[in-house]
Design an enzyme around this catalytic site. Structure first.
Site, PDB file in Angstrom:
ATOM      1  N   HIS A 131      -6.262  -6.008  -3.657  1.00 39.40           N
ATOM      2  CA  HIS A 131      -7.073  -6.149  -2.448  1.00 39.40           C
ATOM      3  C   HIS A 131      -7.275  -7.596  -2.026  1.00 39.40           C
ATOM      4  O   HIS A 131      -7.944  -7.854  -1.014  1.00 39.40           O
ATOM      5  CB  HIS A 131      -8.408  -5.407  -2.596  1.00 39.40           C
ATOM      6  CG  HIS A 131      -8.278  -3.927  -2.372  1.00 39.40           C
ATOM      7  ND1 HIS A 131      -9.307  -3.041  -2.570  1.00 39.40           N
ATOM      8  CD2 HIS A 131      -7.223  -3.182  -1.950  1.00 39.40           C
ATOM      9  CE1 HIS A 131      -8.896  -1.811  -2.283  1.00 39.40           C
ATOM     10  NE2 HIS A 131      -7.632  -1.863  -1.925  1.00 39.40           N
ATOM     11  N   ARG A 140       0.824  -1.206   0.000  1.00 39.37           N
ATOM     12  CA  ARG A 140       0.000   0.000   0.000  1.00 39.37           C
ATOM     13  C   ARG A 140       0.865   1.266   0.000  1.00 39.37           C
ATOM     14  O   ARG A 140       0.542   2.261  -0.655  1.00 39.37           O
ATOM     15  CB  ARG A 140      -0.945  -0.013   1.217  1.00 39.37           C
ATOM     16  CG  ARG A 140      -1.978   1.088   1.150  1.00 39.37           C
ATOM     17  CD  ARG A 140      -3.171   0.855   2.070  1.00 39.37           C
ATOM     18  NE  ARG A 140      -4.300   1.655   1.577  1.00 39.37           N
ATOM     19  CZ  ARG A 140      -4.871   2.632   2.261  1.00 39.37           C
ATOM     20  NH1 ARG A 140      -4.450   2.930   3.476  1.00 39.37           N
ATOM     21  NH2 ARG A 140      -5.873   3.313   1.736  1.00 39.37           N
ATOM     22  N   TRP A 156     -10.429  -8.614   2.636  1.00 41.94           N
ATOM     23  CA  TRP A 156     -11.221  -8.923   1.443  1.00 41.94           C
ATOM     24  C   TRP A 156     -11.262 -10.427   1.161  1.00 41.94           C
ATOM     25  O   TRP A 156     -12.163 -10.910   0.511  1.00 41.94           O
ATOM     26  CB  TRP A 156     -10.626  -8.221   0.216  1.00 41.94           C
ATOM     27  CG  TRP A 156     -10.762  -6.742   0.189  1.00 41.94           C
ATOM     28  CD1 TRP A 156     -11.763  -6.024  -0.420  1.00 41.94           C
ATOM     29  CD2 TRP A 156      -9.878  -5.756   0.745  1.00 41.94           C
ATOM     30  NE1 TRP A 156     -11.542  -4.673  -0.265  1.00 41.94           N
ATOM     31  CE2 TRP A 156     -10.395  -4.477   0.439  1.00 41.94           C
ATOM     32  CE3 TRP A 156      -8.682  -5.831   1.474  1.00 41.94           C
ATOM     33  CZ2 TRP A 156      -9.766  -3.288   0.838  1.00 41.94           C
ATOM     34  CZ3 TRP A 156      -8.062  -4.650   1.871  1.00 41.94           C
ATOM     35  CH2 TRP A 156      -8.608  -3.394   1.555  1.00 41.94           C
ATOM     36  N   HIS A 191       0.541   4.107  -2.827  1.00 40.27           N
ATOM     37  CA  HIS A 191       0.174   5.497  -2.522  1.00 40.27           C
ATOM     38  C   HIS A 191       1.295   6.478  -2.860  1.00 40.27           C
ATOM     39  O   HIS A 191       1.032   7.653  -3.123  1.00 40.27           O
ATOM     40  CB  HIS A 191      -0.246   5.637  -1.060  1.00 40.27           C
ATOM     41  CG  HIS A 191      -1.658   5.207  -0.825  1.00 40.27           C
ATOM     42  ND1 HIS A 191      -2.434   5.683   0.192  1.00 40.27           N
ATOM     43  CD2 HIS A 191      -2.447   4.339  -1.515  1.00 40.27           C
ATOM     44  CE1 HIS A 191      -3.646   5.122   0.134  1.00 40.27           C
ATOM     45  NE2 HIS A 191      -3.671   4.295  -0.886  1.00 40.27           N
TER      46      HIS A 191
END
Ligand code: DDH
Length: 287
Positions: free
Chosen positions: A171, A44, A187, A48
């Site tokens: 995810h 992540r 998820w 980002h």
């Protein structure tokens, strides 16, 4: 001879592989962190750092590692990523020659590969930039929104519909944290192994609104332990996106192939590589 310049250390593939190995060896160091691995949060961080790219202005992207600084570190979307940045500090201290920008992306590559994902080819050469290069808030996707928003955000980076759906397969990894995004839960049932389960679950399970005081999210009807964000559901609510969800749900090899290509593209958005920069693939440690 005092006229001889001191030798500059020019890191080579082997040196980056050492950094890779160091990260890989530490991923599961803290058993009580989330599902036992820092892998997901490192992915992540790399995403980002990269996903702020704007193709019109050439601003943002992984070249700069500007999330080290406020205001970017305080953007709502980046809540919780301090855990990933802090995890990498001892690695940076051990290998001070690597830039934060290259390190964060190398960590993303390492995490994906070590979590049984596909090989992600890598190029080095990102330079760190200062606070002035921070991007404005709002460049990363908002989980509460749907397909129009996804297209606005990802077209701005230069991606198409197929690439958007392939990226969302990340995810399969990790989870939402109430003290970070406000959302809750994983998820998939194997949040530290990359698979195409995210797509399979989207198609095969029945999803209902979770009844709670938190932000609007879905839960699977059967076990009520898995989650989907409104932005996740958007890729089966949209006809064009859904075609690709079906492709990836049916074929893990195809998912891995497309995921590798699109993640490489994501991680290199806006990076001014020198001509002739080599593309490397790192040898997995735990796989
Ligand atoms: Fe994501 N993501 N993401 N995501 N993401 C969250 C967690 C993780 C959105 C929202 C959230 C991508 C796309 C989207 C990962 C990778 C990727 C969380 C939970 C939210 C919210 C954060 C928390 O509470 O800790 C939205 C919206 C989108 C979208 O609209 C497309 C993409 C493209 C990637 C990628 O890597 C290519 C990963 C991994 C996590 C799990 C982090 C963790 O700590 O675990």
């Amino acid at each position: 001879d005092s006229n001889v310049a001191p030798k500059l250390f020019v890191p080579k593939f082997e040196d980056y592989q050492k950094v890779y190995n160091e990260i890989a060896s530490r991923l599961e160091e803290k058993e009580d962190y989330d599902d036992g691995s820092y892998g997901p949060v490192l992915v992540r961080l790399a995403w980002h750092a990269s996903g702020t790219y704007d193709k019109e202005t050439g601003t943002g992207g992984s070249n700069g590692a500007t999330m080290r600084f406020s205001p970017e570190s305080d953007h709502g979307a980046n809540a919780g990523l301090k855990a990933a940045r802090d995890f990498l500090e001892p690695v940076k201290a051990k290998f001070p020659w690597i830039t934060y920008s290259d390190l964060w992306i190398l960590a993303g590559v390492c995490a994906i590969q070590e979590m049984m994902g596909p090989t992600i080819p890598y190029r080095a050469g990102r330079q760190d930039r200062d606070v002035a290069a921070c991007t404005p808030d709002g460049r990363l996707p908002d989980a509460a929104q749907a397909q129009d928003h996804l297209r606005n955000i990802f077209y701005r980076m230069g991606f198409n519909d197929q690439e958007i759906v392939a990226l969302c397969g990340a995810h399969a990894l990790g989870r939402c944290h109430t003290d970070r995004s406000g959302y809750s839960g994983p998820w998939t049932f194997s949040p530290t192994v990359l698979t195409n389960d995210y797509y399979k679950l989207l198609i095969e399970e029945k999803w209902q609104w979770k009844k709670w005081n938190g932000p609007k999210q879905y839960e699977d009807k059967k076990t009520q332990t898995l989650m989907m964000l409104p932005a996740d559901m958007a890729i089966i609510q949209d006809k064009k996106f859904k075609e690709w969800v079906k492709v990836y749900a049916a074929d893990n090899d195809k998912f891995f192939e497309d995921f590798s290509a699109v993640v490489k593209k994501l991680f290199e958005l806006g990076v001014p590589f020198k001509e002739g920069t080599e593309t490397w693939t790192f040898k997995p440690v735990n796989a």
